[in-house]
Design a protein around this motif. Sequence first.
Motif, PDB file in Angstrom:
ATOM      1  N   TRP A  57       0.832  -1.204   0.000  1.00  9.09           N
ATOM      2  CA  TRP A  57       0.000   0.000   0.000  1.00  9.09           C
ATOM      3  C   TRP A  57       0.871   1.260   0.000  1.00  9.09           C
ATOM      4  CZ3 TRP A  57      -0.621   4.322   3.007  1.00  9.09           C
ATOM      5  CH2 TRP A  57      -1.726   5.118   2.719  1.00  9.09           C
ATOM      6  N   VAL A  58       1.854   1.297   0.887  1.00 10.30           N
ATOM      7  CA  VAL A  58       2.720   2.473   0.971  1.00 10.30           C
ATOM      8  C   VAL A  58       3.493   2.664  -0.330  1.00 10.30           C
ATOM      9  CG1 VAL A  58       4.772   3.442   2.104  1.00 10.30           C
ATOM     10  CG2 VAL A  58       2.918   2.486   3.482  1.00 10.30           C
ATOM     11  N   GLN A  59       4.036   1.590  -0.862  1.00 16.27           N
ATOM     12  CA  GLN A  59       4.861   1.718  -2.060  1.00 16.27           C
ATOM     13  C   GLN A  59       4.044   2.128  -3.286  1.00 16.27           C
ATOM     14  OE1 GLN A  59       6.881  -2.115  -2.060  1.00 16.27           O
ATOM     15  NE2 GLN A  59       8.670  -1.209  -1.054  1.00 16.27           N
ATOM     16  N   ASN A  60       2.737   1.953  -3.219  1.00 14.90           N
ATOM     17  CA  ASN A  60       1.871   2.372  -4.318  1.00 14.90           C
ATOM     18  C   ASN A  60       1.375   3.810  -4.168  1.00 14.90           C
ATOM     19  OD1 ASN A  60       1.863   0.056  -5.975  1.00 14.90           O
ATOM     20  ND2 ASN A  60       0.453  -0.971  -4.578  1.00 14.90           N
ATOM     21  N   GLN A  61       1.789   4.481  -3.102  1.00 15.65           N
ATOM     22  CA  GLN A  61       1.428   5.882  -2.910  1.00 15.65           C
ATOM     23  C   GLN A  61       2.462   6.774  -3.588  1.00 15.65           C
ATOM     24  OE1 GLN A  61      -1.641   6.252  -1.442  1.00 15.65           O
ATOM     25  NE2 GLN A  61      -1.443   4.009  -1.480  1.00 15.65           N
ATOM     26  N   LEU A  63       5.209   8.804  -3.132  1.00 10.02           N
ATOM     27  CA  LEU A  63       6.206   9.049  -2.100  1.00 10.02           C
ATOM     28  C   LEU A  63       7.284   9.997  -2.600  1.00 10.02           C
ATOM     29  CD1 LEU A  63       6.711   5.356  -0.906  1.00 10.02           C
ATOM     30  CD2 LEU A  63       5.477   7.139   0.347  1.00 10.02           C
ATOM     31  N   ALA A  64       7.755  10.840  -1.698  1.00  7.71           N
ATOM     32  CA  ALA A  64       8.940  11.661  -1.965  1.00  7.71           C
ATOM     33  C   ALA A  64      10.070  11.158  -1.078  1.00  7.71           C
ATOM     34  CB  ALA A  64       8.651  13.133  -1.675  1.00  7.71           C
ATOM     35  N   VAL A  65      11.292  11.322  -1.542  1.00  9.87           N
ATOM     36  CA  VAL A  65      12.466  10.961  -0.762  1.00  9.87           C
ATOM     37  C   VAL A  65      13.117  12.235  -0.252  1.00  9.87           C
ATOM     38  CG1 VAL A  65      14.718   9.832  -0.767  1.00  9.87           C
ATOM     39  CG2 VAL A  65      12.816   8.840  -2.083  1.00  9.87           C
ATOM     40  N   TRP A  80       8.599  10.455   2.492  1.00  6.38           N
ATOM     41  CA  TRP A  80       7.584  11.449   2.838  1.00  6.38           C
ATOM     42  C   TRP A  80       6.310  11.142   2.069  1.00  6.38           C
ATOM     43  CZ3 TRP A  80       5.822  14.793   6.132  1.00  6.38           C
ATOM     44  CH2 TRP A  80       5.002  15.872   5.768  1.00  6.38           C
ATOM     45  N   LEU A  81       5.243  10.870   2.807  1.00  8.23           N
ATOM     46  CA  LEU A  81       3.933  10.620   2.222  1.00  8.23           C
ATOM     47  C   LEU A  81       3.020  11.759   2.647  1.00  8.23           C
ATOM     48  CD1 LEU A  81       1.750   8.961   0.805  1.00  8.23           C
ATOM     49  CD2 LEU A  81       1.532   7.585   2.909  1.00  8.23           C
ATOM     50  N   GLU A  82       2.760  12.666   1.720  1.00 10.46           N
ATOM     51  CA  GLU A  82       1.980  13.858   2.065  1.00 10.46           C
ATOM     52  C   GLU A  82       0.489  13.594   1.914  1.00 10.46           C
ATOM     53  OE1 GLU A  82       1.795  18.675   1.154  1.00 10.46           O
ATOM     54  OE2 GLU A  82       3.372  17.419   0.288  1.00 10.46           O
ATOM     55  N   ASP A 112      -4.694   7.421   7.238  1.00 14.76           N
ATOM     56  CA  ASP A 112      -6.157   7.342   7.318  1.00 14.76           C
ATOM     57  C   ASP A 112      -6.727   8.241   8.406  1.00 14.76           C
ATOM     58  OD1 ASP A 112      -6.261   5.584   5.227  1.00 14.76           O
ATOM     59  OD2 ASP A 112      -6.633   3.795   6.435  1.00 14.76           O
ATOM     60  N   MET A 113      -5.886   8.647   9.363  1.00 16.48           N
ATOM     61  CA  MET A 113      -6.296   9.578  10.407  1.00 16.48           C
ATOM     62  C   MET A 113      -6.052  11.028   9.997  1.00 16.48           C
ATOM     63  SD  MET A 113      -4.828   7.398  13.678  1.00 16.48           S
ATOM     64  CE  MET A 113      -4.921   8.786  14.812  1.00 16.48           C
ATOM     65  N   GLY A 114      -5.642  11.246   8.753  1.00 16.99           N
ATOM     66  CA  GLY A 114      -5.474  12.603   8.236  1.00 16.99           C
ATOM     67  C   GLY A 114      -4.082  13.169   8.376  1.00 16.99           C
ATOM     68  N   PHE A 115      -3.076  12.322   8.603  1.00 15.30           N
ATOM     69  CA  PHE A 115      -1.703  12.781   8.800  1.00 15.30           C
ATOM     70  C   PHE A 115      -0.866  12.590   7.547  1.00 15.30           C
ATOM     71  CE2 PHE A 115      -2.973  12.170  13.169  1.00 15.30           C
ATOM     72  CZ  PHE A 115      -2.206  13.058  13.915  1.00 15.30           C
ATOM     73  N   SER A 116      -0.053  13.581   7.230  1.00 18.61           N
ATOM     74  CA  SER A 116       1.104  13.323   6.387  1.00 18.61           C
ATOM     75  C   SER A 116       2.112  12.541   7.227  1.00 18.61           C
ATOM     76  CB  SER A 116       1.734  14.625   5.895  1.00 18.61           C
ATOM     77  OG  SER A 116       0.831  15.323   5.050  1.00 18.61           O
ATOM     78  N   VAL A 117       2.945  11.742   6.555  1.00 14.95           N
ATOM     79  CA  VAL A 117       3.789  10.786   7.283  1.00 14.95           C
ATOM     80  C   VAL A 117       5.231  10.888   6.807  1.00 14.95           C
ATOM     81  CG1 VAL A 117       4.150   8.359   7.842  1.00 14.95           C
ATOM     82  CG2 VAL A 117       1.816   9.211   7.487  1.00 14.95           C
TER      83      VAL A 117
END
Length: 315
Positions: A57-61, A63-65, A80-82, A112-117
């Motif tokens: 799931w994460v790798q399909n978003q 992503l920025a490095v 960085w997953l905005e 899913d809780m509305g956070f960038s990660v």
Amino acid sequence: MKKRTLIGLTLPMIMTAGTMGLAEMIYRYAFKRINYIPAATGEMAQYADRYYSEVDWVQNQRLAVWKLDTFDGHKVSALWLEHPGSKRAVIIGHGYKGTGITMSNYAHLFYDMGFSVLMPDDRGHGVSDGDYISFGWLDRRDYLDWLHRMVEALGPDCELLLFGTSMGGATVCLVAGESTLPHQVRAIVEDCGYSSLDGELTYLMRRLFRLPREPLVPLASFINYRRLGFRIEQVDVAAALRKNTRPLLVIHGAEDVYVPTWMGPVNYRASRGPKALWLVPHAQHAESYWIDPAAYRAHIEKFIAPYFSPVVSAD
């Protein structure tokens, strides 16, 4: 020189050399980086399929490095997953010999809780450099720089959360004790972090190898000081938390025998701000999320709700 006298002089030297050799072996076993992620074993192996689906799931978003040059000349990296339009963001500290991507289930949870990660690879892990693991001590300063970078990306009105499990839990608590922590940090959530590195190493040496603390931990501390510039005793998570006044949620498995359960309450008691402690029944080390992800999310949401602005629906 008599033979007995010669033996009396050389035996302590041989024993000392042998002890130093053992301390070096223990140090390298615990602190030396490895360039792979250890496979899940024991109870954690049953969650492998769910874990890899979260990684996918994460790798399909999108992503920025992010790259960071550290204060002492190292280069570290983070994913960085905005979350579009969100002013919430979380930095996620990974566990011992893990990487940022190994925290994919938590990244999905917070997204899913509305956070960038932000998912850093700590020193000595993943694509970040460093020959040795600093168990959060040097990483804490890198995390401060990551947090300032997050403020730059999202604006001064952003709201930040510190989160980590195991070594990452200890790391974010060490960060919480820093006087230069950005005011945008609203709360800390730590899951199964140790209360001190000295205590954790002493516990594991006795449990895994039947070895005493003396003289091996002090000798390993000396080796670490020569290589990384700090003593093992300095990595005192509870002492850092005694400087913390921000809200802290401590989560710990009630059956954790890797970072023993009693360390969770030690960290909880040390913190000076609003706080809560959740000892998760039947959970072993870093298992609390996997036992019941919905309950895990509910505990975090309930704790942080007073300190974060409500999530605004995009509809």
